[in-house]
Design a protein around this motif. Structure first.
Motif, PDB file in Angstrom:
ATOM      1  N   GLY A  41       0.874  -1.363   0.068  1.00 35.51           N
ATOM      2  CA  GLY A  41      -0.039   0.104   0.119  1.00 35.51           C
ATOM      3  C   GLY A  41       0.936   1.185  -0.045  1.00 35.51           C
ATOM      4  N   HIS A  42       2.262   1.103  -0.082  1.00 32.09           N
ATOM      5  CA  HIS A  42       3.047   2.194  -0.035  1.00 32.09           C
ATOM      6  C   HIS A  42       3.470   2.665  -1.418  1.00 32.09           C
ATOM      7  N   ASP A  43       2.518   3.013  -2.221  1.00 34.72           N
ATOM      8  CA  ASP A  43       2.484   3.528  -3.689  1.00 34.72           C
ATOM      9  C   ASP A  43       3.679   4.482  -4.014  1.00 34.72           C
ATOM     10  N   SER A  44       3.867   5.182  -2.674  1.00 32.87           N
ATOM     11  CA  SER A  44       5.126   6.259  -3.109  1.00 32.87           C
ATOM     12  C   SER A  44       6.337   5.739  -3.114  1.00 32.87           C
ATOM     13  N   HIS A  45       6.570   4.541  -2.962  1.00 32.07           N
ATOM     14  CA  HIS A  45       7.845   3.804  -2.960  1.00 32.07           C
ATOM     15  C   HIS A  45       7.762   2.676  -3.825  1.00 32.07           C
ATOM     16  N   GLY A  46       6.763   2.472  -4.614  1.00 30.39           N
ATOM     17  CA  GLY A  46       6.695   1.518  -5.688  1.00 30.39           C
ATOM     18  C   GLY A  46       7.041   1.920  -7.142  1.00 30.39           C
ATOM     19  N   ILE A 121      12.065   1.336   3.384  1.00 27.47           N
ATOM     20  CA  ILE A 121      13.142   0.406   4.404  1.00 27.47           C
ATOM     21  C   ILE A 121      12.482  -0.576   5.083  1.00 27.47           C
ATOM     22  N   GLY A 122      11.294  -0.888   5.245  1.00 29.93           N
ATOM     23  CA  GLY A 122      10.725  -1.874   6.113  1.00 29.93           C
ATOM     24  C   GLY A 122      11.040  -3.198   5.327  1.00 29.93           C
ATOM     25  N   SER A 123      11.161  -3.168   3.801  1.00 32.13           N
ATOM     26  CA  SER A 123      11.694  -4.362   3.139  1.00 32.13           C
ATOM     27  C   SER A 123      12.746  -5.065   3.810  1.00 32.13           C
ATOM     28  N   MET A 138      18.001   2.571   9.619  1.00 34.43           N
ATOM     29  CA  MET A 138      17.611   4.066   9.320  1.00 34.43           C
ATOM     30  C   MET A 138      18.347   4.730   8.287  1.00 34.43           C
ATOM     31  N   VAL A 139      17.755   5.851   7.706  1.00 37.05           N
ATOM     32  CA  VAL A 139      18.338   6.299   6.532  1.00 37.05           C
ATOM     33  C   VAL A 139      18.419   7.805   6.645  1.00 37.05           C
ATOM     34  N   ASN A 140      19.658   8.789   6.180  1.00 34.50           N
ATOM     35  CA  ASN A 140      19.161   9.863   6.135  1.00 34.50           C
ATOM     36  C   ASN A 140      19.575  10.118   4.544  1.00 34.50           C
ATOM     37  N   ALA A 159      15.974  16.085   5.636  1.00 36.37           N
ATOM     38  CA  ALA A 159      15.231  15.162   4.669  1.00 36.37           C
ATOM     39  C   ALA A 159      14.350  14.347   5.542  1.00 36.37           C
ATOM     40  N   THR A 160      13.521  13.370   5.084  1.00 39.23           N
ATOM     41  CA  THR A 160      12.371  12.672   5.829  1.00 39.23           C
ATOM     42  C   THR A 160      12.894  11.573   6.544  1.00 39.23           C
ATOM     43  N   ASN A 161      14.059  11.252   6.659  1.00 44.27           N
ATOM     44  CA  ASN A 161      14.970  10.612   7.513  1.00 44.27           C
ATOM     45  C   ASN A 161      14.024   9.351   8.082  1.00 44.27           C
ATOM     46  N   PRO A 162      13.763   8.326   7.465  1.00 47.80           N
ATOM     47  CA  PRO A 162      12.821   7.279   8.058  1.00 47.80           C
ATOM     48  C   PRO A 162      13.625   6.181   8.992  1.00 47.80           C
ATOM     49  N   ILE A 163      12.777   5.492   9.643  1.00 45.42           N
ATOM     50  CA  ILE A 163      13.289   4.625  10.701  1.00 45.42           C
ATOM     51  C   ILE A 163      12.234   3.327  10.505  1.00 45.42           C
ATOM     52  N   ILE A 175       6.015  -7.696  13.439  1.00 40.44           N
ATOM     53  CA  ILE A 175       5.488  -6.263  13.635  1.00 40.44           C
ATOM     54  C   ILE A 175       6.469  -5.430  13.151  1.00 40.44           C
ATOM     55  N   VAL A 176       6.082  -4.483  12.440  1.00 40.31           N
ATOM     56  CA  VAL A 176       6.910  -3.583  11.518  1.00 40.31           C
ATOM     57  C   VAL A 176       6.563  -2.378  11.716  1.00 40.31           C
ATOM     58  N   LEU A 177       7.482  -1.534  12.536  1.00 38.82           N
ATOM     59  CA  LEU A 177       7.322  -0.074  12.334  1.00 38.82           C
ATOM     60  C   LEU A 177       8.235   0.432  11.166  1.00 38.82           C
ATOM     61  N   VAL A 183       5.792  14.108   9.138  1.00 35.27           N
ATOM     62  CA  VAL A 183       4.512  13.732   9.057  1.00 35.27           C
ATOM     63  C   VAL A 183       4.196  12.387   8.340  1.00 35.27           C
ATOM     64  N   VAL A 184       4.540  12.884   6.796  1.00 32.34           N
ATOM     65  CA  VAL A 184       4.474  11.760   5.991  1.00 32.34           C
ATOM     66  C   VAL A 184       5.955  11.642   4.823  1.00 32.34           C
ATOM     67  N   ALA A 185       5.843  10.798   4.102  1.00 36.49           N
ATOM     68  CA  ALA A 185       7.115  10.750   3.094  1.00 36.49           C
ATOM     69  C   ALA A 185       6.783  11.497   2.166  1.00 36.49           C
ATOM     70  N   GLY A 187       7.276  11.177  -0.865  1.00 36.70           N
ATOM     71  CA  GLY A 187       6.657  10.504  -2.157  1.00 36.70           C
ATOM     72  C   GLY A 187       5.189  10.685  -1.876  1.00 36.70           C
ATOM     73  N   LYS A 188       4.643  10.772  -0.706  1.00 30.85           N
ATOM     74  CA  LYS A 188       3.146  10.856  -0.923  1.00 30.85           C
ATOM     75  C   LYS A 188       2.588  12.166  -1.406  1.00 30.85           C
ATOM     76  N   ILE A 189       3.486  13.090  -1.416  1.00 28.54           N
ATOM     77  CA  ILE A 189       3.336  14.447  -2.052  1.00 28.54           C
ATOM     78  C   ILE A 189       3.483  14.243  -3.640  1.00 28.54           C
ATOM     79  N   GLU A 312       0.618  -4.326  10.530  1.00 29.19           N
ATOM     80  CA  GLU A 312      -0.644  -4.955  10.076  1.00 29.19           C
ATOM     81  C   GLU A 312      -1.316  -4.744   8.965  1.00 29.19           C
ATOM     82  N   ILE A 313      -1.515  -3.370   8.752  1.00 29.26           N
ATOM     83  CA  ILE A 313      -2.211  -2.740   7.823  1.00 29.26           C
ATOM     84  C   ILE A 313      -1.438  -3.120   6.475  1.00 29.26           C
ATOM     85  N   GLU A 314      -0.224  -3.077   6.478  1.00 33.73           N
ATOM     86  CA  GLU A 314       0.707  -3.525   5.279  1.00 33.73           C
ATOM     87  C   GLU A 314       0.228  -4.654   4.880  1.00 33.73           C
TER      88      GLU A 314
END
Ligand code: NAD
Length: 348
Positions: A41-46, A121-123, A138-140, A159-163, A175-177, A183-185, A187-189, A312-314
């Motif tokens: 469901g993360h089309d922003s990274h697909g 990065i959850g992959s 984690m990524v900068n 940057a949006t620096n994800p973890i 369980i995957v954070l 607030v969002v990636a 890519g969602k913009i 869970e949602i993913e």
């Protein structure tokens, strides 16, 4: 809006990258990670990223034939020079290495520099969870893509620096954070722009520092900014993003936000923890299971039907899209067709 089955989308993706001289094995890895993001469901990274990555190859920012080098190594750590190969292929191999090291050294860390975008990065954290370990990634953005305003600031400085943190459970799904510290990636913009949508209030400020729902305000002119995670408690998202910048950028040598880099790159830190060296796996699973049951027993607040745990949602979306197909918006599909045609693929 076409709905495309994952197998077909993987083949289209791999074919396009192979036609751009990406080695077959790497093209396969990239196609799997991109389509997994769509499935989740993360089309922003697909597959929306295909034209962007092909642009990076054309601009010399990705060297499709480069192989990564392990520059420093011990039984529990490694520093990897990605040599500007494809980020997804480097990250997947680096995660396999960190998993292998944790299996013999209990806790391990791998840091990567000279690496383009690695995608969702959850992959990678999930690879560790699937091997029965805890995975942390984690990524900068190594100094470029400065879209996020610091708490109290009015322009993009980080940057949006994800973890992402993934832990195995006794069920099928870890369980995957997997979150940005904004607030969002960004890519969602990009997705909202392709769909000609507005974005929720609280995601963005415009070039004057005012709240806005228009995704075009991010790039301006003058450029606006994404807000740090946390709304009125945005100081926490900002603090998290800053520390991810330190761990992703300063440790690897990729560079921190503001270092003057203008090309997209990911400074990466991957950590794996061998749970069984701390506590018997069954005990760990039992505690995690009890925790999940405990939080899920909370009576849903108005407007909610149930409590979901991270990941869970993913997992549900992956099940649904695996059987029903992946919706690809018309603009993204048009761009993929155009990109394919440019490398001599006329029929998708
Ligand atoms: P998001 O806001 O959708 O948050 C996703 C996280 O929240 C997941 O862990 C998900 O399971 C959890 N979640 C979602 N709804 C939930 C609910 N109702 N209850 C409980 N948990 C819930 O995602 P995001 O922060 O916009 O990030 C999107 C993606 O962008 C991530 O996959 C991230 O890895 C990727 N990203 C990559 C880079 C890069 O440079 N490589 C940069 C930024 C973001």
């Amino acid at each position: 809006m076409p709905s495309v089955m994952p197998e077909r989308l993987r083949k289209i993706t791999a074919d396009i990258f192979e036609a751009a001289n990406v080695p077959t094995e790497d093209a396969k890895i990239i196609s799997e990670i991109l389509v997994d993001a769509n499935l989740a469901g993360h089309d922003s990274h697909g597959v929306i990223r295909i034209p962007q990555y092909m642009g990076f190859i054309d601009a010399g920012q990705i060297d499709p034939g480069a192989t990564m080098e392990i520059e420093r190594e011990s039984p529990s750590h490694a520093l990897i020079n990605g040599n500007w190969g494809f980020g997804h292929a480097i990250a997947q191999r680096a995660m396999s290495l960190v998993i292998q090291k944790a299996q013999s050294s209990t806790v391990s860390a791998v840091s990567i520099y000279n690496c383009n975008h690695i995608g969702r990065i959850g992959s990678y954290s999930m690879m560790a969870a699937k091997a029965g370990l805890v995975g942390i990634v984690m990524v900068n953005a190594g100094g470029a893509a400065l879209y996020v305003a610091p708490f109290g600031g009015s322009d993009g400085r980080l940057a949006t620096n994800p973890i992402s943190i993934a832990a195995p459970t006794q069920g099928d799904e870890p369980i995957v954070l997997d979150i940005t510290s904004s607030v969002v990636a960004q890519g969602k913009i990009r997705v909202a722009l392709n769909r000609d949508d507005t974005v929720p209030l609280g995601w963005l400020i415009n070039g004057k520092g005012e709240p806005t729902t228009d995704p075009r305000d991010l790039n301006g002119p003058p450029p606006g900014a994404l807000l740090p995670l946390g709304g009125i408690a945005g100081h926490k998202g900002f603090a998290l993003g800053l520390m991810i910048d330190v761990l992703g950028g300063a440790l690897s040598g990729a560079g921190c936000s503001g270092s003057g880099t203008t090309t997209v790159q990911n400074g990466v830190l991957m950590i794996a923890i061998n749970i069984a060296e701390f506590t018997p796996m069954d005990d760990f699973y039992g505690r995690v299971d009890a925790l999940v049951k405990h939080v899920k027993a909370s009576p849903p607040a108005p407007g909610f039907e149930e409590i979901l745990v991270p990941g869970e949602i993913e997992a549900r979306q992956t099940k649904r899209r695996s059987s029903e197909g992946i919706p690809v918006d018309d603009e993204t599909w048009r761009q993929i067709q155009e990109t394919a045609a440019a490398v001599g693929i006329s029929e998708l």
